[in-house]
Design an enzyme around this catalytic site. Structure first.
Site, PDB file in Angstrom:
ATOM      1  N   GLY A 142     -64.475  81.156  49.030  1.00  0.00           N
ATOM      2  CA  GLY A 142     -63.852  80.640  47.820  1.00  0.00           C
ATOM      3  C   GLY A 142     -64.459  79.338  47.359  1.00  0.00           C
ATOM      4  O   GLY A 142     -64.167  78.860  46.275  1.00  0.00           O
ATOM      5  N   LYS A 153     -72.266  72.319  57.735  1.00  0.00           N
ATOM      6  CA  LYS A 153     -73.654  72.660  57.427  1.00  0.00           C
ATOM      7  C   LYS A 153     -74.525  71.407  57.432  1.00  0.00           C
ATOM      8  O   LYS A 153     -75.580  71.366  58.061  1.00  0.00           O
ATOM      9  CB  LYS A 153     -73.702  73.330  56.051  1.00  0.00           C
ATOM     10  CG  LYS A 153     -74.993  74.008  55.725  1.00  0.00           C
ATOM     11  CD  LYS A 153     -74.987  74.521  54.291  1.00  0.00           C
ATOM     12  CE  LYS A 153     -74.096  75.727  54.096  1.00  0.00           C
ATOM     13  NZ  LYS A 153     -73.972  76.123  52.676  1.00  0.00           N
ATOM     14  N   ARG A 172     -75.025  77.341  63.186  1.00  0.00           N
ATOM     15  CA  ARG A 172     -73.619  77.098  63.561  1.00  0.00           C
ATOM     16  C   ARG A 172     -73.316  78.036  64.721  1.00  0.00           C
ATOM     17  O   ARG A 172     -74.073  78.999  64.958  1.00  0.00           O
ATOM     18  CB  ARG A 172     -72.681  77.373  62.396  1.00  0.00           C
ATOM     19  CG  ARG A 172     -72.809  78.803  61.897  1.00  0.00           C
ATOM     20  CD  ARG A 172     -72.035  79.026  60.623  1.00  0.00           C
ATOM     21  NE  ARG A 172     -72.662  80.127  59.891  1.00  0.00           N
ATOM     22  CZ  ARG A 172     -72.395  80.491  58.660  1.00  0.00           C
ATOM     23  NH1 ARG A 172     -71.505  79.839  57.982  1.00  0.00           N
ATOM     24  NH2 ARG A 172     -73.007  81.500  58.085  1.00  0.00           N
ATOM     25  N   TYR A 213     -46.159  83.149  91.236  1.00  0.00           N
ATOM     26  CA  TYR A 213     -46.938  84.205  90.574  1.00  0.00           C
ATOM     27  C   TYR A 213     -46.282  84.571  89.253  1.00  0.00           C
ATOM     28  O   TYR A 213     -45.127  84.227  89.005  1.00  0.00           O
ATOM     29  CB  TYR A 213     -47.014  85.467  91.459  1.00  0.00           C
ATOM     30  CG  TYR A 213     -45.659  86.103  91.660  1.00  0.00           C
ATOM     31  CD1 TYR A 213     -45.159  87.016  90.736  1.00  0.00           C
ATOM     32  CD2 TYR A 213     -44.861  85.778  92.761  1.00  0.00           C
ATOM     33  CE1 TYR A 213     -43.897  87.569  90.889  1.00  0.00           C
ATOM     34  CE2 TYR A 213     -43.606  86.327  92.927  1.00  0.00           C
ATOM     35  CZ  TYR A 213     -43.127  87.217  91.971  1.00  0.00           C
ATOM     36  OH  TYR A 213     -41.880  87.760  92.113  1.00  0.00           O
ATOM     37  N   CYS A 258     -40.837  87.965  86.171  1.00  0.00           N
ATOM     38  CA  CYS A 258     -41.141  89.370  85.906  1.00  0.00           C
ATOM     39  C   CYS A 258     -40.765  89.775  84.490  1.00  0.00           C
ATOM     40  O   CYS A 258     -40.878  90.929  84.122  1.00  0.00           O
ATOM     41  CB  CYS A 258     -40.461  90.274  86.933  1.00  0.00           C
ATOM     42  SG  CYS A 258     -38.662  90.187  86.853  1.00  0.00           S
ATOM     43  N   HIS A 287     -43.575  86.259  56.095  1.00  0.00           N
ATOM     44  CA  HIS A 287     -42.822  87.367  56.673  1.00  0.00           C
ATOM     45  C   HIS A 287     -43.769  88.446  57.193  1.00  0.00           C
ATOM     46  O   HIS A 287     -43.629  88.932  58.318  1.00  0.00           O
ATOM     47  CB  HIS A 287     -41.880  87.933  55.606  1.00  0.00           C
ATOM     48  CG  HIS A 287     -41.049  89.088  56.077  1.00  0.00           C
ATOM     49  ND1 HIS A 287     -41.432  90.405  55.887  1.00  0.00           N
ATOM     50  CD2 HIS A 287     -39.882  89.122  56.759  1.00  0.00           C
ATOM     51  CE1 HIS A 287     -40.504  91.195  56.422  1.00  0.00           C
ATOM     52  NE2 HIS A 287     -39.560  90.452  56.953  1.00  0.00           N
ATOM     53  N   ARG A 321     -76.520  72.593  48.181  1.00  0.00           N
ATOM     54  CA  ARG A 321     -75.725  73.457  49.060  1.00  0.00           C
ATOM     55  C   ARG A 321     -74.367  72.845  49.370  1.00  0.00           C
ATOM     56  O   ARG A 321     -74.279  71.688  49.760  1.00  0.00           O
ATOM     57  CB  ARG A 321     -76.491  73.698  50.369  1.00  0.00           C
ATOM     58  CG  ARG A 321     -77.958  74.007  50.143  1.00  0.00           C
ATOM     59  CD  ARG A 321     -78.732  74.137  51.449  1.00  0.00           C
ATOM     60  NE  ARG A 321     -78.260  75.219  52.281  1.00  0.00           N
ATOM     61  CZ  ARG A 321     -78.685  75.434  53.520  1.00  0.00           C
ATOM     62  NH1 ARG A 321     -79.572  74.621  54.069  1.00  0.00           N
ATOM     63  NH2 ARG A 321     -78.191  76.449  54.217  1.00  0.00           N
ATOM     64  N   MET A 337     -67.813  76.884  46.380  1.00  0.00           N
ATOM     65  CA  MET A 337     -68.986  77.149  45.581  1.00  0.00           C
ATOM     66  C   MET A 337     -70.170  77.584  46.428  1.00  0.00           C
ATOM     67  O   MET A 337     -70.345  77.144  47.545  1.00  0.00           O
ATOM     68  CB  MET A 337     -69.359  75.918  44.789  1.00  0.00           C
ATOM     69  CG  MET A 337     -70.173  76.279  43.597  1.00  0.00           C
ATOM     70  SD  MET A 337     -71.131  74.907  43.025  1.00  0.00           S
ATOM     71  CE  MET A 337     -72.455  74.935  44.196  1.00  0.00           C
ATOM     72  N   SER A 353     -36.941  85.765  91.389  1.00  0.00           N
ATOM     73  CA  SER A 353     -37.815  86.250  90.332  1.00  0.00           C
ATOM     74  C   SER A 353     -37.096  86.023  89.013  1.00  0.00           C
ATOM     75  O   SER A 353     -35.990  86.519  88.800  1.00  0.00           O
ATOM     76  CB  SER A 353     -38.115  87.742  90.523  1.00  0.00           C
ATOM     77  OG  SER A 353     -38.903  88.204  89.441  1.00  0.00           O
TER      78      SER A 353
END
Ligand code: ADP
Ligand code: MG
Ligand code: MG
Length: 910
Positions: free
Chosen positions: A112, A33, A347, A885, A865, A470, A103, A114, A797
């Site tokens: 979270g 900021k 921003r 490819y 593939c 997890h 600010r 201030m 492939s």
């Protein structure tokens, strides 16, 4: 001289010098900021004067047991003086008082931390002076009560609700609906009540000394860096703890000075669809927080254009200026004070995937960015989002306005989901599978025992955990939207309910989660699925095609899939799995007959019956893929997969025997006996085909060698189909692929069978079709002897699914929902190797394979593939390996085209 802790808004060059250059470093020093406030001043956007206290000051303060570092106080006073001079007002002055805001803002924005305190500098005396100056009593008491309110809640920790309750009561008492309708006297009364609340919680009077206000506010911002919520968030999101927050102290401008004043937030373009028009919300006669907090009913920016045309025009002009400077869409906060426009924050703006694409395209057209940048600005993951449901933006807006946006957490697995809350895995599974409910499974955190419930759920929500928890790993693994680490969420198992910010939801109530943004909503939000054939996306992809070096092919078994793949831009079919064709109901009996019989004649009959089906399949594919390669893989799976399961057969036999006991007539008895005999035969065959490790058993080329007639039939079907379509004027490019080769002799023997058949068909048809013979490289040995194999194979492939299984020695089906998750949780593996190509092991074998293969056959076509072909990180590796490819599922083609372009551009910009 002490260190420089404080930067005036016009000192951006100094800041750059002090950090040794680099915008990232400036942001590190002054926070996002703060840095942008200084930058806006540099480019001439109107910003109220002020200064920023650096993150270094914050760190010094925190490290020294919460005392201001040497020189900080003096520097703040000095800077304040400077601001007084440029505004002509004085802080704490009774006649013409300067008011300021305090600010917070670190390098990365994070919930979270201030909030901001506005109107610092007001007390009874300065208020009186300001009243005289403005003659606007309502404005004054509105501002004053805001200071007491913010100071109370933000600096002293008094609950917000207590303050809001007073306002609500005032509205009721006055019989009005909105805050704007409250009078000066109402606000005066509210201010008094706020001071009482303050006293109650802070155990002291509201501080009247403006300097004390400023000090307390600054310290509170510093301390909020180590607040529990901020620390939890950083832990989960992986943000370092030593960055610190900056504090920007800025002259107040007032959006609450009457009907020619306003405050608002906006995006310089539409964040939903990307349209090049300012989009946002504002409030007339109000101050900052009201709009952001979403607690008051706002107006759309389009109305500002008619209400305050001059200010709107300025707004447009400065938006363009910002876009031009930052070369991106901006998210801004502004205030209009008596018709004068002020920018308070900017921003880069958040946007949906669709908006990202359109904005990138249009910024190229406007000359702001190059095509290359446009392509790089859209991530392959964003393209993937085009395929999944997202919450409707209107629904999100409505949820925000009505307070249904409950909390934020870590966005670990993208996508939108809604469902009823289920607090344990068994219930989640039961509700989803037995009652067909949409379920969101909510847990403090998840464990391996929870996986069945997670799989059954639409989405996953947890209070704890971060990116490698997890829950996050399993959710990503199975493509379930998930938000974890929602620290505002409490789960009460004994009451079977959850609690978020004072609201209670019983198990079974609806919630919605946005796994892309990491947000929890109350209720069931509407969703929409974007169109993958969005014209802007199509255009961006044609640009991507100019940059990429990798070809993008598709895995497709049927003509309809091939058509879809072509629409998305496929340049060939990299894998057609012929066995899929065997599974169709009209073909299964022939397939089974072919497997069951020991008699060569019967086997030939079965294969003859299958031939026309296969031929038709290939004809369809060749027609669609006119002029493009079609790689047809000969039969791959073990024969068992075409027969009924052993357990089912045993059961059926038992049933038949049971019925035999009760058979009435001789006819019935005989029929049942026949059936029993038939089942017995099948069972016997199934048992004889049984393998302990079918994945490593009689399959692929081994099966083809075992039953050479099978290869012969398939090759015949391919070549006949090619001849037939050639006569129609279609250009067919069949490439016949042998699966699971490990020894060169396997390929040699297959080639012999193949050449004989092909030659014969070509003679019969009187047409010369060209075909290629190649092989999958999906066993480590094949990669290691790729030079020998390349003597016979005209293309490779890489079948990276099997290659990964055999390189790791891990059976994928067994591992993915069990120990692989544990491995990732414990950090043994950072990624699932079946999702992201293992660079060091599998990748290295591929490198050897390509290099050895091309040493014999320099123009050897090498593709991939396996499923990795649709994964951006793996595509990067394929690019580096100089594959010809990647071949992925049709719907992944747009993503692969973009990822391949990114790889090429990264390479080029290196
Ligand atoms: P947040 O990071 O929560 O957005 P900000 O520091 O941006 O906090 O402040 C929130 C709002 O407060 C701003 O959008 C703006 O409307 C208002 N505000 C902040 N400073 C000032 C100021 N100096 N003058 C007027 N309004 C301000
Ligand atoms: Mg802001
Ligand atoms: Mg395979």
């Amino acid at each position: 001289m002490s260190k420089k802790w404080v930067y005036l808004f016009d000192e951006v060059e100094q800041a750059e010098k002090d950090v040794g250059g680099g915008w990232e470093n400036v942001r590190g020093l002054l926070g996002g900021k703060g840095a942008n406030l200084l930058e806006m001043v540099r480019i001439g956007v109107p910003v109220p004067p002020g200064f920023t206290v650096s993150t270094e000051a914050c760190n010094a303060y925190l490290d020294s047991g919460e005392t201001f570092p040497e020189g900080l106080k003096e520097q703040i006073l000095e800077a304040l003086k400077n601001v007084e001079e440029s505004t002509g007002k004085k802080f704490g002055d009774k006649k013409n008082p300067l008011l300021i805001s305090c600010r917070s803002g670190g390098k990365f924005s994070m919930p979270g931390m201030m909030d901001t305190v506005l109107n610092i500098g007001l007390n009874d005396e300065t208020a009186a002076g300001l009243l005289k100056l403005t003659g606007d009593e309502r404005f004054l008491y509105d501002s004053y009560r805001r200071l007491v309110q913010m100071f109370g809640s933000v600096v002293m920790g008094a609950p917000d609700d207590d303050f809001e309750e007073v306002i609500t009561k005032a509205r009721l008492k006055a019989g009005v609906e909105t805050d704007t309708q409250l009078t000066a006297d109402d606000w005066k009364d509210v201010t008094k009540k706020f001071k009482a609340i303050f006293r109650h919680y802070a155990k002291r009077d509201f501080p009247t000394d403006p300097y004390e206000q400023l000090n307390l506010a600054t310290e509170a911002v510093f301390k909020s860096w180590n607040g529990k919520r901020a620390v939890d968030y950083r832990n989960a999101a992986g943000i370092p703890h030593d960055l610190g927050t900056a504090v920007s102290i800025q002259t107040m401008v007032f959006g609450n000075m009457g009907n020619d004043s306003a405050t608002g937030v906006a995006l310089t373009r539409n964040g939903t669809n990307g349209e090049n028009r300012i989009e946002g919300d504002y409030l007339t006669n109000a101050q900052g927080e009201d709009v952001v907090a979403g607690i008051r009913l706002t107006d759309e920016i389009s109305k500002l254009k008619t209400e305050m045309p001059a200010a709107y025009k300025e707004f447009e002009q400065f938006s363009k200026m910002l876009e031009k400077h930052y070369r991106d869409m901006q998210d801004v906060e502004f205030t209009i004070e008596k018709g004068k426009f002020w920018m308070l924050q900017t921003r880069d703006g958040k946007r949906t995937a669709q908006a990202a694409v359109r904005i990138a395209i249009e910024m190229v057209e406007e000359g702001l960015i190059s095509r290359e940048e446009a392509v790089l600005r859209v991530s392959p993951e964003q393209v993937d989002l085009f395929l999944h449901p997202q919450f409707d933006q209107e629904a999100i807006k409505a949820a925000k306005a009505s307070g249904d946006m409950l909390a934020t957490g870590i966005n670990v697995s993208p996508g939108a989901a809604f469902g009823v809350i289920a607090l344990d895995a068994d219930l989640a599974e039961k509700w989803a599978n037995e009652e067909g409910k949409d379920v969101i499974m909510v847990r403090p955190e998840t464990k391996p025992d929870d996986v069945h419930g997670m799989l059954a759920s639409q989405g996953i929500l947890t209070c704890r955990g971060g990116r490698t928890s997890h829950a996050a790993l399993v959710a990503r693994q199975f493509g379930k939207p998930a938000v974890v680490g929602v620290s505002d969420l409490e789960i009460n198992m004994s009451e079977r309910e959850i609690r978020v910010k004072g609201r209670v939801f019983a198990e079974g109530e609806w919630v919605s989660i946005d796994g892309t943004e990491g947000i929890l909503y109350a209720g069931k939000l509407d969703t929409m699925v974007p169109d993958i054939k969005d014209p802007y996306l199509m255009e961006l992809l044609t640009w991507a095609d100019e940059f990429r070096r990798l070809g993008v092919w598709a895995n497709a078994d049927y003509p309809v899939d091939a058509e879809r793949a072509l629409e998305y831009g496929a340049e060939g079919i990299g894998l057609c799995r012929t066995e899929h064709m065997f599974f169709e109901t009209d073909r299964m009996p022939h397939v089974q007959q072919m497997i069951m019989t020991d008699s060569p004649t019967e086997r030939r009959e079965a294969l003859d019956a299958l031939l026309p089906f296969q031929r038709e399949d290939f004809i369809g594919l060749f027609r669609v893929m006119d002029k493009k390669s079609v790689i047809i893989r000969l039969i791959d799976p073990p024969l068992n997969e075409f027969l009924p399961l052993q357990v089912d057969l045993i059961q059926e036999l038992a049933d038949l025997k049971f019925r035999l006991r009760d058979a009435g007539t001789l006819e019935d008895t005989n029929r049942l006996l026949d059936q029993i005999e038939e089942k017995r035969q099948i069972l016997k065959r199934v048992e004889s085909l049984h393998e302990s490790n079918p994945m490593l058993g009689l399959r692929g080329v081994r099966l083809a060698i075992h039953i050479p007639e099978l290869t012969a039939m398939q090759v015949r079907a391919v070549i006949e189909a090619a001849c037939i379509v050639t006569k129609e004027g279609v250009e067919a490019h069949p490439e016949i692929m042998i699966p699971l080769t490990s020894h060169v002799n396997e390929l040699k023997s297959q080639r012999d069978v193949l050449e004989v058949v092909a030659k014969k068909v070509i003679e019969e048809q009187g047409i010369d079709v060209h075909y290629k013979l190649g092989t999958m490289i999906e066993l480590p040995r094949a990669a290691l002897i790729a030079d020998q194999i390349a003597e016979y194979a005209e293309f490779f492939s890489f079948g990276t699914n099997d290659l990964t299984q055999t390189v790791f020695g891990i059976s994928r089906d067994d591992a993915e929902s069990s120990f692989l998750i544990e491995y990732m949780e414990k950090g043994i593996l950072t990624e699932n190797p079946f999702a992201v190509l293992d660079r060091e092991g599998v990748g290295e074998l591929m490198r050897i394979g390509v290099q050895k293969g091309r040493s014999v056959r320099p123009d050897l076509e090498c593709g991939i593939c396996g499923e990795h072909a649709g994964n951006p990180e793996s595509i990067q590796i394929c690019h580096e390996l100089e594959l010809s490819y990647v071949s992925c599922a049709p719907f992944q083609i747009p993503l692969a085209r973009l990822a391949a372009a990114h790889a090429a551009l990264r390479d080029k910009n290196k």
